[in-house]
Scaffold this active site. Structure first.
Site, short mmCIF file in Angstrom:
data_model
loop_
_atom_site.label_atom_id
_atom_site.label_comp_id
_atom_site.label_asym_id
_atom_site.label_seq_id
_atom_site.Cartn_x
_atom_site.Cartn_y
_atom_site.Cartn_z
N HIS A 1 -14.55 -0.71 8.92
CA HIS A 1 -14.58 -1.74 7.89
C HIS A 1 -13.23 -2.45 7.77
O HIS A 1 -13.13 -3.66 7.73
CB HIS A 1 -14.97 -1.08 6.56
CG HIS A 1 -14.14 0.14 6.23
ND1 HIS A 1 -13.94 1.16 7.13
CD2 HIS A 1 -13.44 0.49 5.11
CE1 HIS A 1 -13.17 2.09 6.58
NE2 HIS A 1 -12.85 1.70 5.36
N ARG A 2 -12.17 -1.63 7.79
CA ARG A 2 -10.80 -2.18 7.62
C ARG A 2 -10.44 -3.06 8.81
O ARG A 2 -9.92 -4.17 8.66
CB ARG A 2 -9.81 -1.02 7.48
CG ARG A 2 -8.35 -1.42 7.38
CD ARG A 2 -7.50 -0.28 6.85
NE ARG A 2 -8.09 0.22 5.61
CZ ARG A 2 -8.78 1.35 5.51
NH1 ARG A 2 -8.93 2.14 6.55
NH2 ARG A 2 -9.32 1.71 4.35
N THR B 1 0.85 -1.19 0.00
CA THR B 1 0.00 0.00 0.00
C THR B 1 0.88 1.24 0.00
O THR B 1 2.03 1.18 0.45
CB THR B 1 -0.94 0.04 1.23
OG1 THR B 1 -1.76 1.21 1.16
CG2 THR B 1 -0.19 0.05 2.55
N ASP C 1 -8.60 -3.17 -0.65
CA ASP C 1 -9.32 -2.17 -1.43
C ASP C 1 -10.58 -1.82 -0.68
O ASP C 1 -11.25 -2.70 -0.15
CB ASP C 1 -9.65 -2.71 -2.82
CG ASP C 1 -9.49 -1.61 -3.84
OD1 ASP C 1 -8.34 -1.31 -4.19
OD2 ASP C 1 -10.52 -1.03 -4.26
N ALA C 2 -10.87 -0.52 -0.62
CA ALA C 2 -12.03 -0.09 0.17
C ALA C 2 -12.81 0.96 -0.59
O ALA C 2 -12.31 1.54 -1.56
CB ALA C 2 -11.55 0.48 1.51
N LYS D 1 -3.69 3.63 6.26
CA LYS D 1 -4.17 2.25 6.16
C LYS D 1 -3.20 1.31 6.85
O LYS D 1 -3.58 0.40 7.57
CB LYS D 1 -4.24 1.82 4.68
CG LYS D 1 -5.48 2.20 3.98
CD LYS D 1 -5.48 1.48 2.63
CE LYS D 1 -6.70 1.83 1.85
NZ LYS D 1 -6.86 1.02 0.65
N LYS E 1 -11.34 4.43 15.98
CA LYS E 1 -11.77 4.06 14.62
C LYS E 1 -11.63 2.55 14.42
O LYS E 1 -12.49 1.91 13.83
CB LYS E 1 -10.93 4.83 13.58
CG LYS E 1 -11.35 4.54 12.14
CD LYS E 1 -10.56 5.31 11.10
CE LYS E 1 -10.93 4.83 9.70
NZ LYS E 1 -10.08 5.38 8.63
P1 IMP Z 1 -8.53 2.47 -1.81
O1 IMP Z 1 -8.78 2.31 -3.27
O2 IMP Z 1 -8.71 1.23 -1.03
O3 IMP Z 1 -7.25 3.15 -1.49
O4 IMP Z 1 -9.65 3.43 -1.20
C1 IMP Z 1 -10.44 4.20 -2.00
C2 IMP Z 1 -10.81 5.49 -1.35
O5 IMP Z 1 -11.84 5.25 -0.41
C3 IMP Z 1 -9.71 6.20 -0.60
O6 IMP Z 1 -8.99 7.08 -1.42
C4 IMP Z 1 -10.48 6.98 0.42
O7 IMP Z 1 -10.87 8.20 -0.12
C5 IMP Z 1 -11.70 6.12 0.66
N1 IMP Z 1 -11.52 5.32 1.88
C6 IMP Z 1 -11.23 4.01 2.00
N2 IMP Z 1 -11.12 3.64 3.27
C7 IMP Z 1 -11.34 4.76 3.99
C8 IMP Z 1 -11.35 5.05 5.38
O8 IMP Z 1 -11.08 4.21 6.24
N3 IMP Z 1 -11.63 6.32 5.69
C9 IMP Z 1 -11.90 7.29 4.79
N4 IMP Z 1 -11.89 7.09 3.49
C10 IMP Z 1 -11.61 5.83 3.09
#
Ligand code: IMP
Length: 183
Positions: A168-169, A7, A65-66, A12, A163
């Protein structure tokens, strides 16, 4: 036990490390480019990333991925959260939500692990609401505009430990840690 977490997002990494440490699993941050496909399914994006990265790194590794899914916007931005954050950001989402009463949203996380014998995904989510204005300066991404269900603070007003009780994470990484511990 040591696992690489691929990452470029320090937040994260710190959140995930705190969870894994409780299970005596060390994460090491590996900042290399994660190959990403366009898909509406986070699981598909993670699976594709795992296979490609393993052929490069050849060591046990994890990726995540989130995304933020907002009901009133037909679950936008979802898998496009990263792009949407970079372009319109929290203020853009607040503008899209102007005058909308249904504030329901959820964050979803898909964590993927791969080693020589296994490839496996774990999912976590947290329900909540889009706040009416950005609050707090901790965390990252959409943290200032997301209030988890039953809480009054946004994620950005919470410490990382707070948090991690809800996110979710944290939920997805806990599942990975429990699975690794059983292994
Ligand atoms: P990624 O593709 O997993 O890096 O996440 C996509 C986007 O989702 C990130 O750029 C954040 O804007 C948002 N995101 C994911 N997880 C979180 C979190 O825990 N808090 C706030 N925004 C998040």
């Amino acid at each position: 036990m040591k696992i690489f977490f691929v990452t470029k997002n320090k937040h994260k990494f710190l959140e995930a490390s705190e969870i894994m440490r409780k299970y005596c699993i060390d994460l090491e941050m590996l900042e290399i480019n994660k190959p990403e496909i366009q898909s509406l399914d986070l699981r598909e994006i993670v699976l594709h990333g795992l296979v490609n990265l393993y052929s490069l790194v050849n060591k046990p590794l994890v990726i995540e991925d989130a995304g933020l899914f907002i009901r009133a916007l037909n679950w936008f931005p979802g898998p496009y959260s990263s792009y949407v954050f970079k372009t319109i950001g929290c203020q853009g989402i607040l503008k899209l939500m102007d005058g909308i009463e249904d504030r329901y949203a959820k964050f979803k996380s898909v964590v993927g692990y791969i080693d020589v014998k296994n490839i496996i995904l774990f999912e976590g989510e947290v329900e909540g609401a889009i706040a009416y204005e950005a609050r707090g300066n901790r965390g990252f991404g959409f943290d200032p505009i997301f209030t988890p269900k039953g809480e009054s603070k946004t994620f950005a007003q919470m410490s990382m430990q707070e948090k991690n009780r809800l996110s979710h994470r944290a939920r997805a990484f806990k599942k990975l840690a429990e699975w690794l511990t059983r292994l």
